[in-house]
Scaffold this motif. Structure first.
Motif, PDB file in Angstrom:
ATOM      1  N   PHE A  27       6.445   4.468  -9.277  1.00 29.30           N
ATOM      2  CA  PHE A  27       4.774   4.514  -8.762  1.00 29.30           C
ATOM      3  C   PHE A  27       3.328   3.690  -9.654  1.00 29.30           C
ATOM      4  O   PHE A  27       2.528   3.594  -9.326  1.00 29.30           O
ATOM      5  CB  PHE A  27       5.078   5.300  -8.218  1.00 29.30           C
ATOM      6  CG  PHE A  27       5.408   5.372  -6.619  1.00 29.30           C
ATOM      7  CD1 PHE A  27       4.648   5.005  -5.495  1.00 29.30           C
ATOM      8  CD2 PHE A  27       6.519   6.093  -6.668  1.00 29.30           C
ATOM      9  CE1 PHE A  27       5.223   4.878  -4.249  1.00 29.30           C
ATOM     10  CE2 PHE A  27       7.426   6.082  -5.296  1.00 29.30           C
ATOM     11  CZ  PHE A  27       6.912   4.793  -4.571  1.00 29.30           C
ATOM     12  N   ALA A  31       0.923   1.353  -9.766  1.00 30.14           N
ATOM     13  CA  ALA A  31      -0.853   1.464  -9.844  1.00 30.14           C
ATOM     14  C   ALA A  31      -1.390   1.035 -10.513  1.00 30.14           C
ATOM     15  O   ALA A  31      -2.638   0.311 -11.060  1.00 30.14           O
ATOM     16  CB  ALA A  31      -0.845   3.186 -10.051  1.00 30.14           C
ATOM     17  N   TYR A  45      -1.489   3.016  -1.381  1.00 29.61           N
ATOM     18  CA  TYR A  45      -0.418   3.782  -1.481  1.00 29.61           C
ATOM     19  C   TYR A  45      -1.017   5.191  -0.108  1.00 29.61           C
ATOM     20  O   TYR A  45       0.344   5.343  -0.005  1.00 29.61           O
ATOM     21  CB  TYR A  45      -0.223   5.047  -2.229  1.00 29.61           C
ATOM     22  CG  TYR A  45       0.522   4.235  -4.307  1.00 29.61           C
ATOM     23  CD1 TYR A  45       0.664   3.200  -3.725  1.00 29.61           C
ATOM     24  CD2 TYR A  45       0.672   4.704  -5.447  1.00 29.61           C
ATOM     25  CE1 TYR A  45       1.582   2.194  -4.702  1.00 29.61           C
ATOM     26  CE2 TYR A  45       0.896   4.531  -6.418  1.00 29.61           C
ATOM     27  CZ  TYR A  45       1.630   3.247  -6.218  1.00 29.61           C
ATOM     28  OH  TYR A  45       2.055   2.504  -7.196  1.00 29.61           O
ATOM     29  N   LEU A  48       1.316   3.221   2.224  1.00 34.77           N
ATOM     30  CA  LEU A  48       1.803   3.008   2.449  1.00 34.77           C
ATOM     31  C   LEU A  48       2.957   4.519   2.905  1.00 34.77           C
ATOM     32  O   LEU A  48       3.846   4.358   3.968  1.00 34.77           O
ATOM     33  CB  LEU A  48       2.403   3.096   0.977  1.00 34.77           C
ATOM     34  CG  LEU A  48       4.258   3.162   0.875  1.00 34.77           C
ATOM     35  CD1 LEU A  48       5.164   2.036   1.210  1.00 34.77           C
ATOM     36  CD2 LEU A  48       3.873   3.130  -0.678  1.00 34.77           C
TER      37      LEU A  48
END
Length: 372
Positions: A27, A31, A45, A48
């Motif tokens: 992750f 990013a 995110y 998501l």
């Protein structure tokens, strides 16, 4: 006297900690790409995670996860028994086609009979696909990885061939099979779905996936067969010396692994698709199963969690375009996670003082020898 490990120390040294670190790093890399694309990290995110936290969203996650869990169990089972089943994709394809043909050609059989019949047809097709590779390996010494890759493509074109045959191909212009009988579907009732606000493809396939998880765990950990399979996987020469039939166990492992992948194909068809399209490319469920098995540490219970995680990324990732984020970001995250899992032994060395000390001791004699 050896000091007992605390819960925290045991957790730090656990394989699952390596997986968690790999996921976090995945992750983080995602990013970084978001920053490069000038997309707000929180916005991407946030979308998501918000897309999978509602009841309807989570029901989609479960539906997406079912085939990943079962195929992941297939690959995990083969890993535990020393066979690298990269042929899960082909086994998935032939399993789904076998279930489709059963559901199309036998439409009037009662639901309680037809659904198990579709499952059995899919498992039998997947098992045969695995056994063929096993025979080539044990009888002719052909590398199973190479033959499995070729059999994936054979399954791909065989499925396309069958999907275009009279009686199987739909009567319209769509390049796909007919829809399977409603008696072969695993969908929940429309009233139940509406009443609870679930997705329109909500089905009870997750119960089958959980049952398979328990069965795989029991076979591996609690049976003589499981002990023999693990022994062959650990060291086939020692297993043979101990009187274990190595070739027979390899065939058994590939048959069980193939049957699970075939069942995964049936669950995806009967719970979601309802028919099989003529493929333009491989769908990738078998390869996703390898990722799920890796994230789940080839542990049946870990595979269940990993399959849900993969399903969440797949469904949540499909909603990223709503906030201007490329859906390919999920592929970047998953690829990064797999990369870090593959090198996760580095994490164990860095966080474990004993490992660092042993690594230092291994280097010391060499340096002393050079000085002498």
């Amino acid at each position: 006297m050896k000091k007992n490990k605390t819960i925290w120390e045991a957790l730090l040294q656990s394989r699952f900690t390596d997986i968690f670190i790999s996921i976090v790093l995945g992750f983080i890399v995602g990013a970084v790409f978001l920053v490069i694309m000038n997309i707000p990290i929180g916005k991407a995110y946030g979308k998501l995670f918000s897309s999978i936290t509602s009841l309807k969203g989570f029901s989609y996650v479960v539906v997406y996860a079912v085939p990943y869990i079962v195929v992941g169990l297939s690959v995990a089972f083969s890993f535990r028994t020393g066979v690298f089943n990269i042929g899960a994709e082909g086994q998935f394809v032939v399993g789904s086609m076998a279930a489709a043909c059963t559901g199309i050609l036998l439409p009037n059989i009662p639901k309680p009979v037809l659904i198990p019949l579709c499952f059995l047809a899919a498992m039998a097709a997947g098992a045969v696909w695995g056994i063929i590779v096993g025979i080539l390996k044990t009888k002719r010494g052909i590398n199973e990885v190479l033959s499995m890759i070729m059999f994936n493509w054979v399954a791909f074109y065989l499925s396309n061939f069958i999907a275009g045959r009279p009686g199987i191909k739909n009567d319209g212009s769509a390049e796909a099979t007919k829809n399977i009988s409603e008696n072969a579907r695993t969908l929940l009732s429309a009233d139940f779905i509406k009443e609870h606000g679930l997705c329109n493809t909500a089905n009870w396939g997750i119960l089958v996936a959980i049952a398979m998880m328990v069965i795989v765990w029991f076979v591996i950990e609690k049976t003589t067969l499981g002990y023999q399979l693990k022994a062959v996987g650990f060291n086939k020469y020692a297993a043979e010396y101990a009187g274990i039939n190595v070739n027979g166990n390899i065939l058994t492992a590939l048959a069980i692994s193939g049957a699970l992948s075939g069942l995964g194909g049936a669950l995806q068809l009967m719970g979601m698709g309802g028919r099989i399209s003529i493929f333009s490319s491989q769908e990738g469920f078998g390869f996703a199963g390898i990722v799920v098995a890796l994230i789940g540490c080839s542990n049946p219970f870990g595979v269940l969690i990993a399959g849900l995680f993969y399903g969440a990324l797949t469904y949540g990732g499909s909603k990223l375009n709503l906030v201007g984020t490329p859906t390919q970001l999920i592929s970047v995250i998953i690829g990064t996670i797999v990369f870090f899992i593959s090198i996760s032994v580095i994490f164990s060395t860095l966080r474990n003082p004993v490992n660092r000390k042993n690594a230092s001791n291994l280097r010391t004699p060499t340096s002393q020898t050079r000085k002498e």
